[in-house]
Write an enzyme that holds these catalytic residues in place. Structure first.
Site, short mmCIF file in Angstrom:
data_model
loop_
_atom_site.label_atom_id
_atom_site.label_comp_id
_atom_site.label_asym_id
_atom_site.label_seq_id
_atom_site.Cartn_x
_atom_site.Cartn_y
_atom_site.Cartn_z
N GLY A 110 42.90 41.01 36.43
CA GLY A 110 43.35 40.62 36.01
C GLY A 110 44.79 39.94 37.14
O GLY A 110 45.34 38.98 37.65
N GLY A 111 46.29 40.57 36.86
CA GLY A 111 47.31 40.22 37.60
C GLY A 111 46.86 39.76 38.91
O GLY A 111 47.47 38.01 39.29
N GLY A 140 46.36 46.17 33.35
CA GLY A 140 48.21 45.31 33.30
C GLY A 140 49.27 46.74 33.10
O GLY A 140 50.16 46.03 32.35
N HIS A 182 36.68 42.57 26.12
CA HIS A 182 37.52 42.61 26.69
C HIS A 182 38.42 44.04 26.36
O HIS A 182 38.66 43.38 24.43
CB HIS A 182 38.45 41.23 27.53
N GLU A 236 41.61 43.94 25.53
CA GLU A 236 42.70 43.52 24.25
C GLU A 236 41.65 42.20 22.88
O GLU A 236 42.55 41.92 22.07
CB GLU A 236 42.54 41.83 25.60
N GLU A 241 36.59 49.65 32.71
CA GLU A 241 38.24 49.35 32.38
C GLU A 241 38.67 50.33 31.30
O GLU A 241 38.92 50.17 30.42
CB GLU A 241 38.38 47.98 31.57
N ASN A 272 39.91 37.87 36.11
CA ASN A 272 39.72 37.43 34.46
C ASN A 272 41.59 36.63 34.77
O ASN A 272 42.36 37.84 34.57
CB ASN A 272 40.13 38.85 33.53
N TRP A 273 41.59 35.42 34.47
CA TRP A 273 43.03 34.89 34.08
C TRP A 273 43.65 35.06 32.48
O TRP A 273 44.86 34.66 32.58
CB TRP A 273 42.69 33.22 34.23
N LYS A 274 42.65 35.35 31.46
CA LYS A 274 43.24 36.28 30.65
C LYS A 274 44.07 34.04 30.48
O LYS A 274 43.92 33.09 30.32
CB LYS A 274 44.16 37.05 30.54
N SER A 285 44.63 46.86 36.89
CA SER A 285 45.56 47.12 37.76
C SER A 285 44.68 47.52 39.47
O SER A 285 45.49 47.84 40.60
CB SER A 285 45.99 48.24 37.68
P1 PGA Z 1 44.58 44.26 35.54
O1 PGA Z 1 43.74 43.34 33.98
O2 PGA Z 1 44.14 44.06 37.12
O3 PGA Z 1 45.90 43.18 34.99
O4 PGA Z 1 44.72 45.19 35.01
C1 PGA Z 1 42.43 44.01 33.64
C2 PGA Z 1 41.66 43.15 33.01
O5 PGA Z 1 41.73 43.00 31.78
O6 PGA Z 1 40.61 42.99 32.97
#
Ligand code: PGA
Length: 255
Positions: free
Chosen positions: A238-239, A177, A99, A101, A171, A13-15, A217
């Site tokens: 994500g990261g 994050g 998601h 966010e 999640e 997930n590049w966000k 994470s």
């Molecule tokens: P993260 O993000 O791996 O940076 O914690 C995961 C996500 O938001 O899908």
């Protein structure tokens, strides 16, 4: 059915990261690293404007490019939104919905998440449905109730047949994050609870066939332990999906 028979999906997930040029460079870097790793499906979900460049770079590889959201109407006066029809015409098969966010910063609720899920499925897409508890909910011991409620509300009206195109990403919001990862046991337990809810709604067969990812994470260091768990069928990352060698290590852990 058991874990061995479920489809393992490792999705990035590049966000709000990667311009088209950056995405092209990244896909060119990661492509040879994940080539031939047939033990999992590999997906990167990209910002809308980056999708075409990423698809072009991924051509002929085992990488699929998805979107990070979709609106529930086909067209109309919804400034800034993108419909499922627009995405499918661009060859986009996967889409992240719900998601945390989006829920936290953009006012999305289980009601709008459900509408988006149904619209994406009706357009023939595969949905990565995100859900999970916030820290206070875990500390008060109501994680099971929260994920159960989200699963029921977000999937209301989705048929057993359509569930073949639903991936759930568990999640925990406190792990996203933050560098705080759920323990493999916590991830397995909550993914298992989600599977129980699916069994209640759709029966054992659908529940056992549904891919349930863990996200929050996940990285090159902890992926193997998380992915070894019976109820964890992949990851939403994500990261670590922004660093080719870290993502490669996660894909390797899923083989
Ligand atoms: P993260 O993000 O791996 O940076 O914690 C995961 C996500 O938001 O899908």
């Amino acid at each position: 059915m058991n874990k061995a028979k479920r489809r393992v999906v490792i999705a990035g997930n590049w966000k709000m990261n990667f311009t088209p040029a950056e995405a092209t460079a990244f896909i060119n870097e990661v492509k040879p690293l994940v080539a031939g790793k047939s033990g999992c499906d590999v997906v990167f979900c990209a910002p809308y404007v980056t999708i075409a460049a990423a698809q072009k770079a991924a051509e002929g590889s085992n990488i699929s490019i998805g979107a990070e959201n979709v609106h529930f109407e086909d067209h109309g006066a919804f400034t800034g939104e993108v419909s499922a029809k627009m995405l499918t015409e661009c060859g986009v098969k996967y889409v992240i919905i719900g998601h945390s966010e989006r829920r936290q910063y953009f006012g999305e609720t289980d009601t709008t998440v459900n509408l988006r899920v149904k619209a994406a499925l009706a357009a023939g897409m595969t949905v990565i449905l995100c859900l999970g508890e916030v820290k206070e909910q875990r500390l008060s011991g109501i994680t099971r109730e929260i994920v159960s409620m989200q699963t029921k509300l977000d999937l209301a009206g989705v048929s057993a047949e359509e569930m073949k195109r639903v991936i759930i990403a568990y999640e925990p919001v406190w792990a996203i994050g933050t560098g705080l990862t759920a323990t493999p046991e916590q991830a397995d337990e909550t993914c298992g609870q989600i599977r129980e809810v699916l069994a209640e709604i759709y029966g054992e067969e659908v529940a056992e066939a549904t891919t349930i990812q863990y996200g929050g994470s996940m990285n090159d260091k902890n992926a193997a332990e998380l992915l070894a768990k019976e109820n964890v069928d992949g990851g939403l990352i994500g990261g670590a999906s922004l660093v080719a060698t870290k993502f490669e290590a996660i894909v390797n852990a899923a083989q």
